[in-house]
Scaffold this active site. Structure first.
Site, PDB file in Angstrom:
ATOM      1  CG  ASP A 118       8.581  -4.052  -0.008  1.00  0.00           C
ATOM      2  OD1 ASP A 118       8.381  -5.274   0.132  1.00  0.00           O
ATOM      3  OD2 ASP A 118       8.173  -3.204   0.805  1.00  0.00           O
ATOM      4  CE1 TYR A 225       2.244  -3.732  -0.573  1.00  0.00           C
ATOM      5  CE2 TYR A 225       2.171  -3.012  -2.853  1.00  0.00           C
ATOM      6  CZ  TYR A 225       2.243  -2.718  -1.511  1.00  0.00           C
ATOM      7  OH  TYR A 225       2.321  -1.411  -1.102  1.00  0.00           O
TER       8      TYR A 225
END
Length: 228
Positions: A118, A225
């Site tokens: 991430d 996201y």
């Protein structure tokens, strides 16, 4: 510069808050690109007594232009990275336990799962060791140079951190707070990697397609996201 000094002060105060430093073992800086000035923590000043007014302003040669204290002893490292990578807005150096352990072991922090992916597109690299001449010479400047040697022309915000062999971690970001955020994540994934490899020493790296998905959904051109 008052706004930037306040930002850098707050970012430095986040280091003990997130458990990244012991005593005064850390520093955060940020750069004003338009003015060519960097704000950085003063050397050896305790977090308990430090104030925003104590932050030191230096030019790109390291000359103090504002502040009563000497700047961090790592200032030359920060400046070298700012000179080389225009996308950097803030830099952090700590001796956080798990990231430093990987540095002392001389190993990159392996990308083993999605938490790592991430934030870091691949392993968090470890530099080579500095030679005796590099250490006895301009040590902090040469620390910056060996980081640049390791990163090369890669976009530093795709791998926003590194461990310097036998020394410790450096992290960076778009600004001081982003750099601290990445330093916190680096410490967490360093801990996760150590635990995971302790459980399964033969553990392989995260699959490339899974890494690509997790990194790109947060940082790619079509990232989705979070909130706009």
């Amino acid at each position: 510069m008052q706004k930037l000094k306040q930002q850098v002060f707050e970012a430095n105060m986040d280091l003990p808050r997130y458990g990244l430093v012991t005593f005064t073992w850390g520093n955060v800086s940020a750069i004003d690109r338009e003015r060519g000035l960097v704000v950085i923590k003063p050397s050896g000043v305790a977090y308990e007594t430090m104030k925003a007014a104590d932050m030191v302003v230096v030019d790109m040669s390291g000359k103090v232009v504002e502040g009563e204290y000497r700047p961090s002893s790592d200032t030359a490292t920060h400046l070298e990275l700012y000179r080389r990578y225009p996308s950097l807005g803030g830099i952090v150096h700590t001796h956080s336990t798990h990231a430093t352990a990987w540095a002392q072991a001389g190993l990159a922090i392996p990308a083993l799962g999605t938490t790592h992916a991430d934030y870091f597109f691949g392993d968090i690299p470890c530099t080579r060791g500095l030679s005796e001449e590099e250490v006895q010479g301009e040590y902090e400047l040469n620390t910056g140079k060996v980081i640049i040697e390791t990163l090369g022309d890669a976009e530093p915000l795709h791998t926003p951190g590194i461990v310097v062999y036998q020394h410790g971690p450096f992290a960076w970001g778009k600004d001081a707070h982003d750099a601290v955020h990445n330093a916190v994540v680096m410490e967490e994934v360093a801990k996760m990697a150590w635990i995971a490899r302790s459980i399964n020493p033969q553990l392989n790296h995260i699959d490339s397609y899974l890494m690509n998905k997790h990194f790109m959904r947060k940082h790619g051109p079509n990232a989705y996201y979070g909130q706009k």
